[in-house]
Write an enzyme that holds these catalytic residues in place. Sequence first.
Site, PDB file in Angstrom:
ATOM      1  CB  SER A  74      23.956  33.922  -2.665  1.00 42.44           C
ATOM      2  OG  SER A  74      22.662  34.130  -2.135  1.00 42.44           O
ATOM      3  CG  ASP A  75      24.806  32.535   3.996  1.00 42.02           C
ATOM      4  OD1 ASP A  75      25.313  31.421   3.774  1.00 42.02           O
ATOM      5  OD2 ASP A  75      24.260  32.824   5.082  1.00 42.02           O
TER       6      ASP A  75
END
Length: 196
Positions: A74-75
């Site tokens: 995730s970012d």
Amino acid sequence: MRHSLYLASTSPRRQQLLGQLGYQFQCLSPELDETPLAGESAAALVQRLAQAKAAAGLAQLDQAPAATALVLGSDTIVVLDGEILGKPLDKADAVRTLRRLSGRSHQVMTAIAVASQQGCQVQLVVTEVQFCHLTDSEIDAYWDTGEPADKAGSYGIQGLGGNFVVAINGSYSAVVGLPLVETKQLIDASVAAISG
């Protein structure tokens, strides 16, 4: 076949959110260059980084665990007027950022990706966040708490920075770092694809 879930992040916030979904998981910490590519849009960047984190996490596993593994990457980035607002370099940088966010709406883009030996699926979640007007003394006091120093956009919505948020249109958990509904859907879809 039982699938092992890994989180390609050591973020306490992401760990807490993933745990909130009821999953058992282990953490990985892949090292990654997060520099944007020339001409890369904010949406393209955040999706590329989520995929890269998931793929790098999968690559860290030994062959046997990797065969049944799902790795979640995730970012999250903060975007104002098309510009990515990263973590502040210093106090002056944080003050500039918070002055720009004051009284305005900005976007928080979070991408999630689930990698397995069958491939990688990615999803982008965009949330609009509206800030109240901030005085310079409020910004100074907020910096002095230490909270903005390591946060994209120089604020943490789950902490004291939440005091500046007038309204949210979209996923609160995505702004924190992991969109709960979309993450569960993506993990479930990945399990189904492997088991199919």
